[in-house]
Design a protein around this motif. Structure first.
Motif, PDB file in Angstrom:
ATOM      1  N   LEU A  69      17.859  26.108 -12.113  1.00 58.72           N
ATOM      2  CA  LEU A  69      16.479  26.551 -11.908  1.00 58.72           C
ATOM      3  C   LEU A  69      16.127  27.702 -12.844  1.00 58.72           C
ATOM      4  O   LEU A  69      15.053  27.723 -13.436  1.00 58.72           O
ATOM      5  CB  LEU A  69      16.273  26.985 -10.450  1.00 58.72           C
ATOM      6  CG  LEU A  69      16.376  25.890  -9.406  1.00 58.72           C
ATOM      7  CD1 LEU A  69      16.324  26.497  -7.999  1.00 58.72           C
ATOM      8  CD2 LEU A  69      15.271  24.867  -9.584  1.00 58.72           C
ATOM      9  N   ASP A  70      17.025  28.662 -12.968  1.00 58.69           N
ATOM     10  CA  ASP A  70      16.764  29.845 -13.786  1.00 58.69           C
ATOM     11  C   ASP A  70      16.621  29.530 -15.268  1.00 58.69           C
ATOM     12  O   ASP A  70      15.969  30.273 -15.997  1.00 58.69           O
ATOM     13  CB  ASP A  70      17.890  30.877 -13.605  1.00 58.69           C
ATOM     14  CG  ASP A  70      17.919  31.470 -12.210  1.00 58.69           C
ATOM     15  OD1 ASP A  70      16.876  31.483 -11.533  1.00 58.69           O
ATOM     16  OD2 ASP A  70      19.013  31.926 -11.803  1.00 58.69           O
ATOM     17  N   CYS A  71      17.252  28.449 -15.729  1.00 56.91           N
ATOM     18  CA  CYS A  71      17.261  28.114 -17.154  1.00 56.91           C
ATOM     19  C   CYS A  71      16.141  27.171 -17.579  1.00 56.91           C
ATOM     20  O   CYS A  71      15.940  26.962 -18.779  1.00 56.91           O
ATOM     21  CB  CYS A  71      18.609  27.496 -17.528  1.00 56.91           C
ATOM     22  SG  CYS A  71      19.969  28.680 -17.503  1.00 56.91           S
ATOM     23  N   GLN A  72      15.414  26.608 -16.634  1.00 52.01           N
ATOM     24  CA  GLN A  72      14.367  25.650 -16.992  1.00 52.01           C
ATOM     25  C   GLN A  72      13.323  26.316 -17.866  1.00 52.01           C
ATOM     26  O   GLN A  72      12.828  27.400 -17.562  1.00 52.01           O
ATOM     27  CB  GLN A  72      13.725  25.070 -15.734  1.00 52.01           C
ATOM     28  CG  GLN A  72      14.647  24.131 -15.012  1.00 52.01           C
ATOM     29  CD  GLN A  72      14.049  23.563 -13.730  1.00 52.01           C
ATOM     30  OE1 GLN A  72      12.970  23.925 -13.303  1.00 52.01           O
ATOM     31  NE2 GLN A  72      14.783  22.651 -13.120  1.00 52.01           N
ATOM     32  N   GLY A  73      13.016  25.665 -18.983  1.00 54.35           N
ATOM     33  CA  GLY A  73      11.994  26.149 -19.895  1.00 54.35           C
ATOM     34  C   GLY A  73      12.458  27.170 -20.913  1.00 54.35           C
ATOM     35  O   GLY A  73      11.667  27.610 -21.747  1.00 54.35           O
ATOM     36  N   LEU A  74      13.739  27.553 -20.879  1.00 51.98           N
ATOM     37  CA  LEU A  74      14.223  28.572 -21.804  1.00 51.98           C
ATOM     38  C   LEU A  74      14.096  28.129 -23.257  1.00 51.98           C
ATOM     39  O   LEU A  74      13.640  28.891 -24.105  1.00 51.98           O
ATOM     40  CB  LEU A  74      15.664  28.973 -21.477  1.00 51.98           C
ATOM     41  CG  LEU A  74      16.268  30.050 -22.377  1.00 51.98           C
ATOM     42  CD1 LEU A  74      15.464  31.345 -22.313  1.00 51.98           C
ATOM     43  CD2 LEU A  74      17.728  30.311 -21.996  1.00 51.98           C
ATOM     44  N   ARG A  75      14.481  26.914 -23.566  1.00 55.62           N
ATOM     45  CA  ARG A  75      14.397  26.429 -24.955  1.00 55.62           C
ATOM     46  C   ARG A  75      12.945  26.492 -25.455  1.00 55.62           C
ATOM     47  O   ARG A  75      12.682  26.969 -26.562  1.00 55.62           O
ATOM     48  CB  ARG A  75      14.950  25.003 -25.069  1.00 55.62           C
ATOM     49  CG  ARG A  75      14.713  24.314 -26.399  1.00 55.62           C
ATOM     50  CD  ARG A  75      15.336  25.011 -27.605  1.00 55.62           C
ATOM     51  NE  ARG A  75      16.774  24.881 -27.584  1.00 55.62           N
ATOM     52  CZ  ARG A  75      17.579  25.598 -28.366  1.00 55.62           C
ATOM     53  NH1 ARG A  75      17.101  26.473 -29.218  1.00 55.62           N
ATOM     54  NH2 ARG A  75      18.890  25.439 -28.285  1.00 55.62           N
ATOM     55  N   LEU A  88      21.918  27.830 -27.835  1.00 56.24           N
ATOM     56  CA  LEU A  88      21.901  28.202 -26.423  1.00 56.24           C
ATOM     57  C   LEU A  88      23.175  27.718 -25.751  1.00 56.24           C
ATOM     58  O   LEU A  88      23.510  26.536 -25.818  1.00 56.24           O
ATOM     59  CB  LEU A  88      20.694  27.581 -25.705  1.00 56.24           C
ATOM     60  CG  LEU A  88      19.312  28.054 -26.114  1.00 56.24           C
ATOM     61  CD1 LEU A  88      18.247  27.336 -25.295  1.00 56.24           C
ATOM     62  CD2 LEU A  88      19.172  29.560 -25.974  1.00 56.24           C
ATOM     63  N   TYR A  89      23.884  28.655 -25.124  1.00 57.50           N
ATOM     64  CA  TYR A  89      25.106  28.370 -24.386  1.00 57.50           C
ATOM     65  C   TYR A  89      24.844  28.718 -22.927  1.00 57.50           C
ATOM     66  O   TYR A  89      24.158  29.690 -22.627  1.00 57.50           O
ATOM     67  CB  TYR A  89      26.253  29.264 -24.856  1.00 57.50           C
ATOM     68  CG  TYR A  89      26.705  29.115 -26.277  1.00 57.50           C
ATOM     69  CD1 TYR A  89      28.013  28.734 -26.558  1.00 57.50           C
ATOM     70  CD2 TYR A  89      25.877  29.402 -27.351  1.00 57.50           C
ATOM     71  CE1 TYR A  89      28.475  28.637 -27.859  1.00 57.50           C
ATOM     72  CE2 TYR A  89      26.314  29.299 -28.658  1.00 57.50           C
ATOM     73  CZ  TYR A  89      27.622  28.914 -28.914  1.00 57.50           C
ATOM     74  OH  TYR A  89      28.069  28.821 -30.197  1.00 57.50           O
ATOM     75  N   VAL A  90      25.433  27.959 -22.004  1.00 58.44           N
ATOM     76  CA  VAL A  90      25.329  28.282 -20.592  1.00 58.44           C
ATOM     77  C   VAL A  90      26.635  27.911 -19.899  1.00 58.44           C
ATOM     78  O   VAL A  90      27.279  26.919 -20.245  1.00 58.44           O
ATOM     79  CB  VAL A  90      24.127  27.561 -19.914  1.00 58.44           C
ATOM     80  CG1 VAL A  90      24.306  26.050 -19.898  1.00 58.44           C
ATOM     81  CG2 VAL A  90      23.871  28.087 -18.510  1.00 58.44           C
ATOM     82  N   GLY A  91      27.032  28.735 -18.939  1.00 60.92           N
ATOM     83  CA  GLY A  91      28.263  28.423 -18.233  1.00 60.92           C
ATOM     84  C   GLY A  91      28.384  29.166 -16.931  1.00 60.92           C
ATOM     85  O   GLY A  91      27.633  30.085 -16.634  1.00 60.92           O
ATOM     86  N   GLY A  92      29.347  28.706 -16.152  1.00 62.07           N
ATOM     87  CA  GLY A  92      29.628  29.294 -14.852  1.00 62.07           C
ATOM     88  C   GLY A  92      29.423  28.276 -13.755  1.00 62.07           C
ATOM     89  O   GLY A  92      29.575  27.069 -13.960  1.00 62.07           O
ATOM     90  N   PHE A 108      21.390  19.765 -18.618  1.00 60.03           N
ATOM     91  CA  PHE A 108      21.259  20.977 -19.436  1.00 60.03           C
ATOM     92  C   PHE A 108      21.034  20.633 -20.908  1.00 60.03           C
ATOM     93  O   PHE A 108      20.299  21.343 -21.600  1.00 60.03           O
ATOM     94  CB  PHE A 108      22.472  21.899 -19.250  1.00 60.03           C
ATOM     95  CG  PHE A 108      22.340  22.800 -18.057  1.00 60.03           C
ATOM     96  CD1 PHE A 108      21.798  24.067 -18.178  1.00 60.03           C
ATOM     97  CD2 PHE A 108      22.744  22.373 -16.798  1.00 60.03           C
ATOM     98  CE1 PHE A 108      21.662  24.901 -17.074  1.00 60.03           C
ATOM     99  CE2 PHE A 108      22.620  23.194 -15.688  1.00 60.03           C
ATOM    100  CZ  PHE A 108      22.072  24.460 -15.826  1.00 60.03           C
ATOM    101  N   GLN A 109      21.635  19.562 -21.382  1.00 60.50           N
ATOM    102  CA  GLN A 109      21.357  19.125 -22.754  1.00 60.50           C
ATOM    103  C   GLN A 109      19.885  18.740 -22.892  1.00 60.50           C
ATOM    104  O   GLN A 109      19.243  19.077 -23.888  1.00 60.50           O
ATOM    105  CB  GLN A 109      22.255  17.949 -23.140  1.00 60.50           C
ATOM    106  CG  GLN A 109      23.686  18.360 -23.396  1.00 60.50           C
ATOM    107  CD  GLN A 109      24.623  17.176 -23.564  1.00 60.50           C
ATOM    108  OE1 GLN A 109      24.432  16.111 -22.979  1.00 60.50           O
ATOM    109  NE2 GLN A 109      25.671  17.372 -24.359  1.00 60.50           N
ATOM    110  N   LYS A 110      19.366  18.071 -21.883  1.00 61.92           N
ATOM    111  CA  LYS A 110      17.951  17.689 -21.882  1.00 61.92           C
ATOM    112  C   LYS A 110      17.057  18.930 -21.898  1.00 61.92           C
ATOM    113  O   LYS A 110      15.966  18.912 -22.455  1.00 61.92           O
ATOM    114  CB  LYS A 110      17.651  16.810 -20.670  1.00 61.92           C
ATOM    115  CG  LYS A 110      16.317  16.134 -20.712  1.00 61.92           C
ATOM    116  CD  LYS A 110      16.174  15.143 -19.583  1.00 61.92           C
ATOM    117  CE  LYS A 110      14.827  14.435 -19.686  1.00 61.92           C
ATOM    118  NZ  LYS A 110      14.633  13.478 -18.619  1.00 61.92           N
ATOM    119  N   MET A 111      17.530  20.022 -21.301  1.00 65.08           N
ATOM    120  CA  MET A 111      16.790  21.288 -21.309  1.00 65.08           C
ATOM    121  C   MET A 111      16.931  22.020 -22.644  1.00 65.08           C
ATOM    122  O   MET A 111      16.308  23.067 -22.837  1.00 65.08           O
ATOM    123  CB  MET A 111      17.266  22.209 -20.178  1.00 65.08           C
ATOM    124  CG  MET A 111      16.789  21.801 -18.810  1.00 65.08           C
ATOM    125  SD  MET A 111      17.032  23.122 -17.586  1.00 65.08           S
ATOM    126  CE  MET A 111      18.791  23.045 -17.297  1.00 65.08           C
TER     127      MET A 111
END
Length: 139
Positions: A69-75, A88-92, A108-111
């Motif tokens: 939810l927090d990462c939606q729209g970041l790109r 852009l990297y994301v993890g956890g 997440f790739q789609k995002m």
């Protein structure tokens, strides 16, 4: 080429600081310029830090399960801010509950995320990916 600059932080309402400090220490020791914005960070803080420092990558950490939810729209926001093409990297623990990580990764790739890490990923994996993405990084 100068050192690659990475913005690092914990997104959203997540206050898990220990992993963030370990990432900061390890990535800095590997020769990268780390801009650590800390915990409880909204998307705008990542973007502003990346714009101000001409960053090459944004590393988003999330452990409380709401990363998706927090990462939606970041790109899209990065692109609008002039950061088109930034890595852009994301993890956890980026989703709630036990989910098939291959499906999570696809979402997440789609995002627009370039690197997506499941819970328990070693720092060596991230460092290897950074080295692959920024082969000219100087110590």
């Amino acid at each position: 080429m100068a050192k690659a600059t990475v913005v690092l932080g914990v997104i959203g309402s997540d206050c898990h600081a220990v992993g963030n400090k370990i990432l900061d220490y390890s990535i800095s020791r590997a020769g990268y310029n780390v801009i650590n914005i800390g915990v409880l960070s909204p998307q705008e803080d990542f973007i502003n830090a990346a714009v101000e420092t001409n960053a090459d990558a944004i590393l988003v950490s999330s452990l409380y399960g709401q990363g998706e939810l927090d990462c939606q729209g970041l790109r899209e926001k990065c692109d609008e801010a002039g950061l088109k093409g930034i890595k852009l990297y994301v993890g956890g623990n980026i989703v709630v509950g036990k989910q098939d990580f291959n499906e999570v990764k696809k979402r997440f790739q789609k995002m627009g995320f370039d690197r997506i890490y499941p819970p328990g990923t070693s720092i060596e994996t991230t460092l290897r990916d950074l080295a692959e993405d920024f082969p000219d990084n100087e110590e």
